[in-house]
Design an enzyme around this catalytic site. Structure first.
Site, PDB file in Angstrom:
ATOM      1  N   GLY A  76       0.822  -1.200   0.000  1.00 51.27           N
ATOM      2  CA  GLY A  76       0.000   0.000   0.000  1.00 51.27           C
ATOM      3  C   GLY A  76       0.852   1.243   0.000  1.00 51.27           C
ATOM      4  O   GLY A  76       2.050   1.199   0.271  1.00 51.27           O
ATOM      5  N   CYS A  77       0.224   2.374  -0.331  1.00 52.79           N
ATOM      6  CA  CYS A  77       0.975   3.618  -0.435  1.00 52.79           C
ATOM      7  C   CYS A  77       1.473   4.092   0.926  1.00 52.79           C
ATOM      8  O   CYS A  77       2.661   4.396   1.096  1.00 52.79           O
ATOM      9  CB  CYS A  77       0.135   4.691  -1.116  1.00 52.79           C
ATOM     10  N   TYR A  78       0.579   4.148   1.918  1.00 55.40           N
ATOM     11  CA  TYR A  78       1.035   4.542   3.255  1.00 55.40           C
ATOM     12  C   TYR A  78       2.114   3.589   3.774  1.00 55.40           C
ATOM     13  O   TYR A  78       3.160   4.033   4.258  1.00 55.40           O
ATOM     14  CB  TYR A  78      -0.144   4.582   4.235  1.00 55.40           C
TER      15      TYR A  78
ATOM     16  N   THR B 291       4.283   1.794   2.249  1.00 52.55           N
ATOM     17  CA  THR B 291       5.573   1.951   1.589  1.00 52.55           C
ATOM     18  C   THR B 291       6.382   3.057   2.258  1.00 52.55           C
ATOM     19  O   THR B 291       7.563   2.877   2.595  1.00 52.55           O
ATOM     20  CB  THR B 291       5.382   2.268   0.091  1.00 52.55           C
TER      21      THR B 291
END
Lengths: 337, 337, 337, 337
Positions: free
Chosen positions: D148-150, D152
């Site tokens: 996921g973006c968060y 990462t």
């Protein structure tokens, strides 16, 4: 009806003070000044005032201005206020200073602002203008040190927990996010649209000049020394500050109890709203208002507080007028609803 | 492999030229310069280049720079380019000038830019670098006057109609909307976030310095004098220009026929896309690309054309590299797809 | 003190009506309704109203609501208002309808909104609520068709020139730029932040449903048929409309004369400001106000007018309250300064 | 040359995958699908692809698609991927799943995503696709759970400190700020421009579904259980995540030593840049790139880390291609520079 002047009328905070005062029933704006190339009506500088306030904005001349006012707002950069405030104080006028010049002890001031304080004579009588904490002192004050925008949100967010002693005083982390007008109205590449828009940054991490102000007041509130970790961030929006505050609890307490504690602390304060359990404020709930909206949540042994203000209202001009209202005996909310 | 330099490397257009050239197979960037306080790697100024281009950005020294390059991009403010370009030309180097200095006749230049032209010796050989109109001339050019951002969108939007003679030449109205980077990277209150965000304005209405540039090229295209009405607007976004163009038709023609005429005109041009009937481009269709997207619609006797570009790509750096590609014999699209 | 209700209280226009009325000295808000999942205080939906208005927002029940109000604002989507307005009118209540339902003749309405008009009984008595043109009619009206946001800026920008007959009536081009709240508060991919931010587009080019409204009123103003070219654009900002209007002059006139003509036309109108020669308004001059600021410039035989409004104030809620003020005999500016 | 398909081609992440692959030398895009009303060329949906990729975007049919690809990117909402991935795996194809479906144990998945996991057969073979931690496992993987973006930004920001054991594992506070595209491309009032612009909010405070993902990986990195405090915030910008991370040091260490530790940890990793002492990254340093830029600062006993990524590149599509590059034996940076 009192006569009021604004020094620094062309900055964001000065403009906002004028906007509020135009609709204030107890004051007449009689003097405006700013560092400008030519003297012209404020309505030429800000067309929004056309037909509503056509007063000339003069170049600064404190002596002359003092003769025609009862109270002055100094919406000036740091280091400039302390050169001008004494003139008004000597003339027996009330002063609300929006700069940082009267917020710190002279030694701390020198460390953070890089110069010797130039008005140590008046500094001791300055009252920190956070009405939720110092209402009675403000009532009697001649000189108000109007709080900074970050400190307003940070202090209001931490004070109940610090006063009640439910947190570890060395655990306070304040992660603040601010709109761009907080940095003032001036040509500056770092504030230009092309640099700020679609960008986001932390800056002066734990080194921002508002940190000693937060520490000073919270230490007074707690009754012992507090040293917070404070990280400001610049957000691509015009107005608003949201501070996300993390504190370690030193006793078991649930969200409901924490909310109740905050509600009790701010009972009767017209400009602080503590949200019910499960609700959190956002910038749009406070923007263009003088409110500080606060959300509280306990998760494990961490107390998380979200405190939102409009940086130009409760964080500057609105709070300044709130202070004037208290000093001059107006209703605390006059002109601010 | 040719050696390339960029003068004005720290502006928006200069940065964009570098971004494109880093991925260009035919060039090596050998020199960078800008008016800076201290010489340091470009990757310190723009961290995005870290590990990809660590060249020192020097203070300007055209003589010295000329020894180590084959072609130079001048990403400089108006009036500065014409002082530096002659040095490179004298040394036999190719010059792509992104400023306005070589786009106008000296008399017109003086009227709009307020100073005498300082390089009338080289001015006659300058080729207007709009490849869709002057591909063959660019191929043989030593000095390119890279078009302005507004003129690129305006000229590409009007040229087919003007060339084919289907419009009243005195009826052209160009209503352009531009992102903020078009004004350059500099401290300027009018470009600060607090002034631009949540705002919108028309400026220099029919008095913008890009108007004579548009008139000059469109008159050449049409074969007779054209004088447009041109209104630029500043939009709260970083990049992109959308020009809404209104022209009175001098003959009956429907949208389909107009679209066909535009498609035919731009046939084989790799960076112009004419949309099918019923479709119109928007900024997001072109941003970060070198394309000019064009939508065409006839309503009554009015021909409406929407022309969109990225002001830093097709409106500046991208077009500059497109010109270099043509001059140096690379594929016209190299580095730009 | 009159009792007022708002139907559609949770949309942008409805919220704005409430914000204005809270500070209005002549009214009490007694009823709120909206299509919502559960009935709750409006201050739960918009926390900004906490402590200031804690009225329950009900699901729509016009019959019941009509019993407890003197005047109702319908802040509803098109096609819905005409189903509800008759209930209030029958009960003898005043109605200010912010939708388009009572602005057009039934035949034109059907063409542009795609359905038969459902309240042709009341349509004839509807007064177009643009106070600068129809003040006396509004005074006697029972049902106000509150103007659209685009038409307000377009009509106010063209009316003086059209009335005085100084322009070619077939030459009017209105290039309008609007903030996003003009499209309403609803889930819609085309209005999502990721699609609108850093983007810009023209849409419904000369096919927008506000075009017949502009044509109708301007034709009445001019005394003969007018058919404008109208292009709306969506701008990445929350509020504000700036219309850039191009008209061919049919007589020689300079900017000063044109400015004077506009000033004379709007003399005594409290919410229209015509700028002096050489000055032009921008969105920030009007945002959050009920003003329409107008700049005028003549260039060659073209008259260019820039008209700016806040789309939610003068373009919707503010104008609606202005109409109420006139209908109810309040000062025209009450609550709007 | 491998054949690649994208499922969910019309979302932000899907579009971004296509944008990257178009310039990738090792792949041919052979299949696109999405839940759409009618099948049409992807270049009709995203005009930016006109002339560069005219492939039809089909309605989903995994069986059919699997016949014409070697590797598939699933750019799908949570809960949908796990229904489709098995089809491709059974057909012997490589799968890079950008959803959360293969990132958690089934029990944890049920708690946070509210449904039973539907593909427990393939779950055990899924490799968490964070190349900086799991390069060797990715090389041999058939099924990648793309982070996921968060997570990462959070994991890359904490991992060096957690691995080296210099922090109190119970003290980790992650305050993340994200642009709006992170929430996907869909009609949703909470994501509309009028709600997000000029606003800022914390949401799902310590209850976001990315929290267990962060905890899981950091616990593996540290070798013992870690439970972070995680607060996501929605910022009015299109792209980018900046995570401000606070950790209590369990040993005395200065900024230089902390920077060195981070630099050593990420040595040789092409997409992580650790900044020198005294420098901190901002969003504009990473936006539109696949880099994670990290700044490190020690203040008292607190370690502050700022980690920045582009949420659609390193936080989604870019990392997905990075994983493909490793799986397929391409250079890890191919198509990503």
């Amino acid at each position: 009806m009192i006569k009021v002047g604004v020094v620094g009328a062309t900055g964001y905070a000065g403009e906002e003070v004028i906007k509020i005062l135009i609709n204030h029933k107890g004051v007449e704006i009689t003097e405006l000044s700013a560092v400008i190339d030519k003297e012209e009506p404020i309505s030429s500088i800000f067309p929004v005032f056309k037909g509503r306030l056509d007063l000339i904005c003069h170049k600064p001349d404190a002596q002359k201005m003092a003769k025609n006012i009862d109270l002055v707002f100094l919406a000036l950069p740091h280091k400039v206020s302390m050169e001008i405030a004494p003139v008004f104080l000597k003339a027996g006028k009330l002063v609300v200073d929006l700069s940082a010049d009267y917020r710190l002890d002279p030694g701390v001031y020198k460390v953070w602002y890089g110069v010797e304080h130039k008005d140590t004579a008046n500094l001791p009588q300055a009252v920190y203008g956070l009405p939720e904490l110092y209402h009675d002192e403000i009532k009697k004050a001649k000189l108000i040190a109007n709080p900074g925008c970050y400190p307003t949100s940070a202090i209001l967010g931490v004070a109940p927990a610090a006063r009640e002693g439910i947190i570890d005083k060395n655990s306070i982390i304040i992660d603040s996010k601010s709109g761009v007008t907080g940095a003032g109205r001036k040509p500056d590449l770092a504030l230009s649209f092309g640099e700020v828009n679609e960008n986001l940054k932390a800056y002066k991490v734990n080194e921002h000049q508002h940190k000693p102000e937060i520490n000073r007041i919270l230490s007074l509130v707690a009754g012992s020394a507090i040293d917070v970790v404070f990280t400001p961030h610049l957000i691509p929006m015009n107005r608003g500050i949201l501070s996300t505050i993390y504190m370690k609890l030193n006793k078991k307490i649930d969200t409901k109890a924490a909310v109740d504690l905050y509600k009790k602390f701010y009972k009767g304060k017209p400009f602080v709203k503590v949200y019910d359990e499960g609700k959190l404020p956002q910038i749009k709930d406070v923007v263009f208002t003088n409110f500080c909206d606060i959300g509280v949540k306990v998760t494990g042994d961490t107390l998380i507080v979200i405190a939102c203000i409009d940086n130009l209202k409760k964080g500057a001009a609105g709070q300044a007028v709130q202070n004037m209202n208290i000093m001059a005996g107006f209703d605390e909310t006059e002109g601010l609803m």
